[in-house]
Design a protein around this motif. Structure first.
Motif, PDB file in Angstrom:
ATOM      1  N   GLY A 153       5.692  -6.059  -8.254  1.00  0.00           N
ATOM      2  CA  GLY A 153       5.924  -7.496  -8.093  1.00  0.00           C
ATOM      3  C   GLY A 153       7.396  -7.836  -8.076  1.00  0.00           C
ATOM      4  O   GLY A 153       7.843  -8.706  -7.323  1.00  0.00           O
ATOM      5  N   LEU A 154       8.177  -7.130  -8.882  1.00  0.00           N
ATOM      6  CA  LEU A 154       9.617  -7.390  -8.980  1.00  0.00           C
ATOM      7  C   LEU A 154      10.335  -7.068  -7.674  1.00  0.00           C
ATOM      8  O   LEU A 154      11.175  -7.825  -7.223  1.00  0.00           O
ATOM      9  CB  LEU A 154      10.203  -6.554 -10.121  1.00  0.00           C
ATOM     10  CG  LEU A 154      11.677  -6.733 -10.430  1.00  0.00           C
ATOM     11  CD1 LEU A 154      11.945  -8.128 -11.001  1.00  0.00           C
ATOM     12  CD2 LEU A 154      12.127  -5.666 -11.421  1.00  0.00           C
ATOM     13  N   VAL A 155       9.994  -5.974  -7.045  1.00  0.00           N
ATOM     14  CA  VAL A 155      10.701  -5.562  -5.829  1.00  0.00           C
ATOM     15  C   VAL A 155      10.047  -6.099  -4.559  1.00  0.00           C
ATOM     16  O   VAL A 155      10.643  -6.026  -3.484  1.00  0.00           O
ATOM     17  CB  VAL A 155      10.838  -4.024  -5.723  1.00  0.00           C
ATOM     18  CG1 VAL A 155      11.633  -3.492  -6.886  1.00  0.00           C
ATOM     19  CG2 VAL A 155       9.488  -3.349  -5.629  1.00  0.00           C
ATOM     20  N   GLY A 156       8.847  -6.627  -4.694  1.00  0.00           N
ATOM     21  CA  GLY A 156       8.133  -7.119  -3.520  1.00  0.00           C
ATOM     22  C   GLY A 156       8.161  -8.625  -3.418  1.00  0.00           C
ATOM     23  O   GLY A 156       8.837  -9.315  -4.176  1.00  0.00           O
TER      24      GLY A 156
ATOM     25  N   LYS B 101       5.423 -12.052  -2.666  1.00  0.00           N
ATOM     26  CA  LYS B 101       4.020 -12.391  -2.890  1.00  0.00           C
ATOM     27  C   LYS B 101       3.112 -11.817  -1.802  1.00  0.00           C
ATOM     28  O   LYS B 101       2.051 -11.292  -2.092  1.00  0.00           O
ATOM     29  CB  LYS B 101       3.834 -13.907  -2.947  1.00  0.00           C
ATOM     30  CG  LYS B 101       3.990 -14.526  -4.289  1.00  0.00           C
ATOM     31  CD  LYS B 101       3.655 -15.992  -4.156  1.00  0.00           C
ATOM     32  CE  LYS B 101       3.487 -16.657  -5.466  1.00  0.00           C
ATOM     33  NZ  LYS B 101       3.156 -18.076  -5.305  1.00  0.00           N
ATOM     34  N   ASP B 102       3.548 -11.899  -0.566  1.00  0.00           N
ATOM     35  CA  ASP B 102       2.701 -11.400   0.523  1.00  0.00           C
ATOM     36  C   ASP B 102       2.533  -9.883   0.453  1.00  0.00           C
ATOM     37  O   ASP B 102       1.458  -9.352   0.739  1.00  0.00           O
ATOM     38  CB  ASP B 102       3.239 -11.827   1.888  1.00  0.00           C
ATOM     39  CG  ASP B 102       4.657 -11.345   2.169  1.00  0.00           C
ATOM     40  OD1 ASP B 102       5.446 -11.234   1.206  1.00  0.00           O
ATOM     41  OD2 ASP B 102       4.960 -11.084   3.337  1.00  0.00           O
ATOM     42  N   LEU B 103       3.574  -9.173   0.013  1.00  0.00           N
ATOM     43  CA  LEU B 103       3.461  -7.719  -0.140  1.00  0.00           C
ATOM     44  C   LEU B 103       2.592  -7.355  -1.333  1.00  0.00           C
ATOM     45  O   LEU B 103       1.839  -6.387  -1.283  1.00  0.00           O
ATOM     46  CB  LEU B 103       4.846  -7.094  -0.292  1.00  0.00           C
ATOM     47  CG  LEU B 103       5.772  -7.207   0.913  1.00  0.00           C
ATOM     48  CD1 LEU B 103       7.133  -6.611   0.598  1.00  0.00           C
ATOM     49  CD2 LEU B 103       5.154  -6.525   2.125  1.00  0.00           C
ATOM     50  N   VAL B 104       2.706  -8.114  -2.398  1.00  0.00           N
ATOM     51  CA  VAL B 104       1.858  -7.893  -3.570  1.00  0.00           C
ATOM     52  C   VAL B 104       0.397  -8.073  -3.174  1.00  0.00           C
ATOM     53  O   VAL B 104      -0.455  -7.259  -3.529  1.00  0.00           O
ATOM     54  CB  VAL B 104       2.236  -8.849  -4.727  1.00  0.00           C
ATOM     55  CG1 VAL B 104       1.210  -8.812  -5.837  1.00  0.00           C
ATOM     56  CG2 VAL B 104       3.621  -8.508  -5.258  1.00  0.00           C
ATOM     57  N   GLU B 105       0.133  -9.120  -2.403  1.00  0.00           N
ATOM     58  CA  GLU B 105      -1.236  -9.372  -1.950  1.00  0.00           C
ATOM     59  C   GLU B 105      -1.729  -8.227  -1.081  1.00  0.00           C
ATOM     60  O   GLU B 105      -2.846  -7.731  -1.253  1.00  0.00           O
ATOM     61  CB  GLU B 105      -1.302 -10.685  -1.176  1.00  0.00           C
ATOM     62  CG  GLU B 105      -2.692 -11.042  -0.700  1.00  0.00           C
ATOM     63  CD  GLU B 105      -2.737 -12.356   0.056  1.00  0.00           C
ATOM     64  OE1 GLU B 105      -3.836 -12.722   0.480  1.00  0.00           O
ATOM     65  OE2 GLU B 105      -1.688 -13.003   0.238  1.00  0.00           O
TER      66      GLU B 105
ATOM     67  N   GLY C 295       4.487 -11.766 -13.117  1.00  0.00           N
ATOM     68  CA  GLY C 295       5.632 -11.599 -14.008  1.00  0.00           C
ATOM     69  C   GLY C 295       6.790 -10.938 -13.289  1.00  0.00           C
ATOM     70  O   GLY C 295       7.944 -11.324 -13.445  1.00  0.00           O
ATOM     71  N   GLY C 296       6.478  -9.949 -12.458  1.00  0.00           N
ATOM     72  CA  GLY C 296       7.516  -9.297 -11.661  1.00  0.00           C
ATOM     73  C   GLY C 296       8.046 -10.192 -10.568  1.00  0.00           C
ATOM     74  O   GLY C 296       9.259 -10.300 -10.369  1.00  0.00           O
ATOM     75  N   VAL C 297       7.134 -10.843  -9.842  1.00  0.00           N
ATOM     76  CA  VAL C 297       7.537 -11.748  -8.754  1.00  0.00           C
ATOM     77  C   VAL C 297       8.469 -12.834  -9.289  1.00  0.00           C
ATOM     78  O   VAL C 297       9.467 -13.184  -8.661  1.00  0.00           O
ATOM     79  CB  VAL C 297       6.302 -12.380  -8.069  1.00  0.00           C
ATOM     80  CG1 VAL C 297       6.701 -13.511  -7.138  1.00  0.00           C
ATOM     81  CG2 VAL C 297       5.519 -11.320  -7.296  1.00  0.00           C
ATOM     82  N   MET C 298       8.160 -13.346 -10.486  1.00  0.00           N
ATOM     83  CA  MET C 298       8.960 -14.419 -11.082  1.00  0.00           C
ATOM     84  C   MET C 298      10.204 -13.881 -11.792  1.00  0.00           C
ATOM     85  O   MET C 298      10.954 -14.639 -12.385  1.00  0.00           O
ATOM     86  CB  MET C 298       8.091 -15.239 -12.037  1.00  0.00           C
ATOM     87  CG  MET C 298       6.962 -15.954 -11.317  1.00  0.00           C
ATOM     88  SD  MET C 298       5.866 -16.841 -12.442  1.00  0.00           S
ATOM     89  CE  MET C 298       6.889 -18.222 -12.858  1.00  0.00           C
ATOM     90  N   LYS C 299      10.390 -12.565 -11.757  1.00  0.00           N
ATOM     91  CA  LYS C 299      11.562 -11.908 -12.338  1.00  0.00           C
ATOM     92  C   LYS C 299      11.730 -12.222 -13.828  1.00  0.00           C
ATOM     93  O   LYS C 299      12.838 -12.460 -14.319  1.00  0.00           O
ATOM     94  CB  LYS C 299      12.825 -12.272 -11.565  1.00  0.00           C
ATOM     95  CG  LYS C 299      12.666 -12.113 -10.056  1.00  0.00           C
ATOM     96  CD  LYS C 299      13.686 -11.224  -9.471  1.00  0.00           C
ATOM     97  CE  LYS C 299      13.603 -11.092  -7.969  1.00  0.00           C
ATOM     98  NZ  LYS C 299      12.454 -10.461  -7.419  1.00  0.00           N
ATOM     99  N   LEU C 300      10.602 -12.182 -14.551  1.00  0.00           N
ATOM    100  CA  LEU C 300      10.659 -12.402 -15.991  1.00  0.00           C
ATOM    101  C   LEU C 300      11.449 -11.283 -16.650  1.00  0.00           C
ATOM    102  O   LEU C 300      11.417 -10.143 -16.201  1.00  0.00           O
ATOM    103  CB  LEU C 300       9.248 -12.443 -16.579  1.00  0.00           C
ATOM    104  CG  LEU C 300       8.368 -13.610 -16.161  1.00  0.00           C
ATOM    105  CD1 LEU C 300       6.986 -13.480 -16.765  1.00  0.00           C
ATOM    106  CD2 LEU C 300       8.988 -14.930 -16.593  1.00  0.00           C
ATOM    107  N   ASP C 301      12.115 -11.613 -17.714  1.00  0.00           N
ATOM    108  CA  ASP C 301      12.885 -10.642 -18.476  1.00  0.00           C
ATOM    109  C   ASP C 301      11.977  -9.487 -18.894  1.00  0.00           C
ATOM    110  O   ASP C 301      10.915  -9.702 -19.476  1.00  0.00           O
ATOM    111  CB  ASP C 301      13.477 -11.334 -19.710  1.00  0.00           C
ATOM    112  CG  ASP C 301      14.192 -10.376 -20.615  1.00  0.00           C
ATOM    113  OD1 ASP C 301      15.205  -9.801 -20.192  1.00  0.00           O
ATOM    114  OD2 ASP C 301      13.716 -10.200 -21.752  1.00  0.00           O
ATOM    115  N   PHE C 302      12.398  -8.242 -18.599  1.00  0.00           N
ATOM    116  CA  PHE C 302      11.543  -7.083 -18.859  1.00  0.00           C
ATOM    117  C   PHE C 302      11.290  -6.870 -20.346  1.00  0.00           C
ATOM    118  O   PHE C 302      10.208  -6.436 -20.740  1.00  0.00           O
ATOM    119  CB  PHE C 302      12.132  -5.817 -18.227  1.00  0.00           C
ATOM    120  CG  PHE C 302      11.207  -4.641 -18.343  1.00  0.00           C
ATOM    121  CD1 PHE C 302      10.022  -4.588 -17.617  1.00  0.00           C
ATOM    122  CD2 PHE C 302      11.508  -3.596 -19.194  1.00  0.00           C
ATOM    123  CE1 PHE C 302       9.158  -3.508 -17.729  1.00  0.00           C
ATOM    124  CE2 PHE C 302      10.649  -2.507 -19.308  1.00  0.00           C
ATOM    125  CZ  PHE C 302       9.472  -2.466 -18.572  1.00  0.00           C
TER     126      PHE C 302
END
Length: 150
Positions: A66-69, A71-75, A116-123
């Motif tokens: 999710g972090l590197v992708g 939303k469309d790639l995650v889907e 969480g990754g898409v939204m770039k939440l703190d790891f």
């Protein structure tokens, strides 16, 4: 049940693998193996910790995608429909980062993790909350198996 019994011969390593896979988008569960190992006499605390770490590692994989992708790639690559991603985003909007405590919930959990990754939440925040949620879930399953929760 044959698959679970097959993994049981690998003990903790099999449980780690099952828990890891269960936390990805693959339709896989690890609770039956956790219960089987406890019933075979494996140490319940070790079983809970191995399952929690494996499940957390699988969630980190989904977070990273999710972090590197986008939303469309995650889907597309994680097979999480747009509707589930939208629902996960609503959870985040309503409950904030504490929604990560529920990444173990079937259907929505993978979407919450990816979001969480898409939204770039703190790891670090992601890690603490996701691990706690996974740990509480596996501890509850183990306690039920041992008859500690009625």
């Amino acid at each position: 049940m044959t698959g679970v019994l097959d993994l049981a011969v690998y003990g903790y390593a099999g449980l780690f693998l099952a828990s890891f896979l269960a936390s990805t988008v693959l339709p896989f569960g690890s609770e039956a193996l956790l219960l089987l190992l406890i019933n075979k006499g494996f140490d319940p605390i070790s079983v809970v910790m191995v399952a929690s770490v494996g499940n957390y590692c699988g969630a980190c994989t989904t977070y990273y995608i999710g972090l590197v992708g986008r939303k469309d790639l995650v889907e597309k690559y994680l097979s999480i429909p747009q509707q589930r991603l939208d629902n996960a985003e609503k959870w985040f909007t309503k409950y904030g980062v504490y929604s990560l405590l529920f990444t173990w919930v079937p259907v929505i959990g993978d979407a919450i993790t990816a979001m969480g990754g898409v939204m770039k939440l703190d790891f670090k925040t992601f890690s603490v909350l996701v691990f706690l949620g996974k740990l509480m879930r596996y501890a509850a399953v183990a306690c039920m198996a041992l008859g500690l929760l009625s």
